[in-house]
Enzyme design. Sequence first.
Site, mmCIF file in Angstrom:
data_model
loop_
_atom_site.group_PDB
_atom_site.id
_atom_site.type_symbol
_atom_site.label_atom_id
_atom_site.label_comp_id
_atom_site.label_asym_id
_atom_site.label_seq_id
_atom_site.Cartn_x
_atom_site.Cartn_y
_atom_site.Cartn_z
ATOM 1 C CG ASP A 135 -1.892 12.120 21.090
ATOM 2 O OD1 ASP A 135 -0.715 12.121 20.704
ATOM 3 O OD2 ASP A 135 -2.865 12.299 20.336
ATOM 4 C CG ASP A 178 -7.395 9.118 18.571
ATOM 5 O OD1 ASP A 178 -7.536 7.985 18.093
ATOM 6 O OD2 ASP A 178 -6.569 9.957 18.149
ATOM 7 C CG ASP A 189 -3.216 8.205 20.096
ATOM 8 O OD1 ASP A 189 -2.377 8.382 19.200
ATOM 9 O OD2 ASP A 189 -3.886 9.124 20.596
#
Lengths: 698, 148
Positions: free
Chosen positions: A376, A580, A584
Site C-alpha cells: 500500500d 496498515d 487495509d
Amino acid sequence: MSSPSAGPSCCHADDLAGSASGMERELAHELTLLRRKLTVASVLTALVMLSSLPHMLGVHALPFLPGWFTSPWTQLVLSAPVLLWCGREFFTGAWAAFRQHSADMNTLVAAGTGIAWLTSLVATLAPQLLTNEGLPADVYYETAVVILTLVLLGSLMEARARGQTSEAIRRLLQLQPPTARVLRDGAVQEIPVALVVVGDLVQVRPGEKLPVDGVVEEGNSWVEESMLTGEPTPVEKGPGDAVIGASMNRSGSFSFRVSRVGTGTVLAQIVELVRQAQSSRTRVQRLADQVVGWFVPAVIALAIAAFVVWFLVSGNPVLAMLFLVSVLVIACPCALGLATPTSIMVASGKGAENGLIFRSAEALETAGGLRTIVLDKTGTLTRGQPAVTDFECLPAGRLPAQALLAAVAALEERSEHPLAEAIVAFSRPQLQDPQLPAVEGFEAVAGRGVKGRTGGMNVLVGTPRWLSELGLEITALEPLAARLEGSACSVAAVAVDGRIEACFGIADPLKPSAVAAVAALRRLGIEVVMLSGDARRTAEVVASQVGIERVIAEVRPADKAAVIRRLQEQGEGPVAMVGDGINDAPALAAADVGLAMGTGTDVAIAASDITLISGNLAGVPAAIELSRHTMANIRQNLVFAFAYNVAGLPIAAGLLFPLTGWLLSPMIAGGAMAFSSVSVVSNALRLRRFRPTPLAAS
Amino acid sequence: MTSFVAAAAALTSGEPLWRTIEQPLVLRLAVTAAGLALIAAELWWFLARHGEAVAAREGERGLQEITITVDGGYSPARVRLIAGRPVRLTFHRLDPSGCVAKVIVPDFRRSLDLPLNARTSLELPAMEPGEYPFHCGMAMVRGVLEVV
C-alpha cells in the site's frame, strides 16, 4: 474458526511470568534427575560391559577378570538398578500409555530393553531351558543397559535443547523490570509492577527500563525500543508521546501516565502472539502428525513380524529376539514429532527478537513461498503524514483565497481522512478569522472526497476524477493537476457551486527504508506491486522513486481486497499485502499473507498474519527470509526423521542381511535412536543464528 | 555389539553366523500363528477406537466443563461437547514425562503449560459441530473434542 486472543482464560497471560518460571523449575528438576540417573547408569553399564567382555570376545575367560565377576549373576545384580531405577520412567510411562490405548517412545524403549533383560533373566535362572534345546544360555544384560543409558543420554540432551527453544519467550518476559517508581500520596514509591494501575504517574530515571505502557507527561528523553521493535535507533520522547513497557530510557528523566498494564501492554501482547504462533500447526506438520499416530503400533507389528520370520529362517529364538529388540529400539517417533514444532518455536522467537510477529505457523510457512507482494502506498511506502505543498487558485476562480480556505477547512475538519487533516493543518493558520463557518449536509465519500453546504455555497473537495464524474468541467484544472501529480503530489480540487476554484497539492514523503526494502524484495525474486488510491500519475511518480514498475492506482479502500483477489486469480502465486492494520484490514485478510505495519507503540494486528512492530519496511524482506530459512530447516528435519526411520527399520529387521550380510546390534540401534531426535532439535536450534540480510544503503 | 563381534568372528573363522536349529513344523506354525495374533491384538489395542466419548458436564453460565487426567494419555481422550457453548477444559497432570508438559489445541492456537500434579484450565469459545483435536507438544499423545 475464531481464534480468541484475549478471551477469558485462567492460567493465561495474567501470570505469564509465573507459569513460565514454574515450567522452568520443572525442567531444571527434570535435568538434575536425568543427570543423576545417567551417571549411575553409565557406571553400572561400564561394569556390565566389562563383565560380559569374555562373552563378547567369544572366549571362556580372561586372565584379568575373576570368574565371579564375569558370571551372569553379577551382570543380573549390576543391571537391575539400571532398569528398575534409572530407566523406571520408561516402564511406568509405557504402562500408563498402554492403559490409555496409546503407545509412544516409552513403549518402544520399555518393550525392547524389557524383553532383552527378561530373556537374560530366564537364561540366568533356568539355563537348562535353553541348553536342552541345544542353544547356548547366553545373556544380554549389556544390551538392555547400554540401550537404556544411551536413551537416557538422548533424553537429557533433548530436554536441554528443548529448554533453549523457548528461550525467546523467556527473554521477552525478562525484559519487564520487577518494580516501578510511582507517585502515590505525594511521594515517589517503589512498588511491584503488578500493583501499578492505569492512571498512575511513573517516574523514569536515566538508564532505567520502563515498567508498563503510557504517555509522557513531563520531561524529554531518548528511549531505546529495539528489544521490542527491532529498530536499532533510539526514539525521542516528549510530552504527549506514547512509550512502551520494557523499552530502555537513555539519558533524560521523565514521568509518564500509565495507559496499559498487565495483559494489555505491548510486551504482553507480543508474548501472547508468539505463544499463539507456537501453538499453531503448519500444513507440512499435519502430514507428520498423521504418521506419528500409527507409527509406534506399526513398529511393534514390524518387530513381531521380524521375530517370526527370523525364527522360521533360523529356528533360533534368541537370534529372533535380538532382531525384535533392534526393530523396537531403532524406531524414533520423537524425531518425526519434533521436526516441525521445534523449528517453529525457534523461528517465531527469532522473529519477535527482530520486531516481526508471526501470528501462526502457517504464516511463517506461506511467507517464504510468496511470489507477489502488494505494498500500500500511504503509510507503508510513505510516512503516512501527508502535508500540503501547493495551494493554487485557478485563474478563472471567483472567490478570494481566504473565503475558499475557510470553507474548505470547515468541511475537512469533519473528515478523519489523513489528506483532510493535512488540508486543515495547512488552512487553519492562514485564516484571519479563526471562527469557521457552519456546515450543513456534510457527506464524506470514501476515497473520493467530501461535500457540504457552508457560507451559503455548495462546496466539494475531492479528486479531479470524482468531480468530473459528478459532471463538473475540469479542463481548466488539468494542466495544474498534471504538474502536481508529476511531482508525486495528490491533488484535491475545490469546487464551489459547480465551478472548480482551486486545488491543493499534497505530498507524503517516502519512508527512509522504502527504496532499499523494495530492492531487497526484488532480489528475493518477488514481484512488487504498488497499490494506491491516488491518481495514476502521482502513484507512478512515487513508484518510480522507490523502484516499483507495476502500479495499481485509483483504487478506493473498499476495492483493495478485490484487487488482491484478482491478482490471486491471475495466478500470481501466493500474494501478500502490506498495509496498515486498520484501513487495509479487508485486503490484509484477503491476501495469502497479510502484513500489518505497526507504529512501534501499538500492536495493531486485527487482520494480519504478520505484524512489523516498528513499521520499518525492512521487516518485509526480513520476514520472508526468516520464513524461507525456517521452511528449509523444517524440510531438513522431516527428511532426516523420515529417512532415518525408513532406512533404520529395515536394517534393524535384518532385511539387508541376505543382500549385504549386514546385521545391526540392538545396542547400535538404541544409540542411533537416541541421537536422531537430538540431531533434529540441534538442527532447529541452528535457526537461532538467523540474521536478516541488512538492507543496502539507499 | 555382541552380534557384530560374533558375526565378525564367525566370518573370519568360516563358521556359520548363527546356530540354525531345526524346529518341528508344529512349533513353527504355532510361533507364526501366535505372532500374527499378537500383531492383530496389538493393532486393535492401540489403533481401534475404545470406549465412547465422555460428555462434558453443565457448569454455571452455560459453560461446559470437563476434567481430563493426563497420565500416559488423556483420560477421557474423547470428549463430547454441545455446539454453540463455551467450554472449560481442566487438565490434571499426573505424568512426570516432559512430553505431556504442554497441551496444544491447534484449531484455537492455544497452548497450555501443565505443571505436574496440578490442575490447569483452558477456556475455549463456543464451537461449531466437528472434531477438534488436542495433543501434547510432540503430537504423540492425542485427544479429540467431539462437538455435536
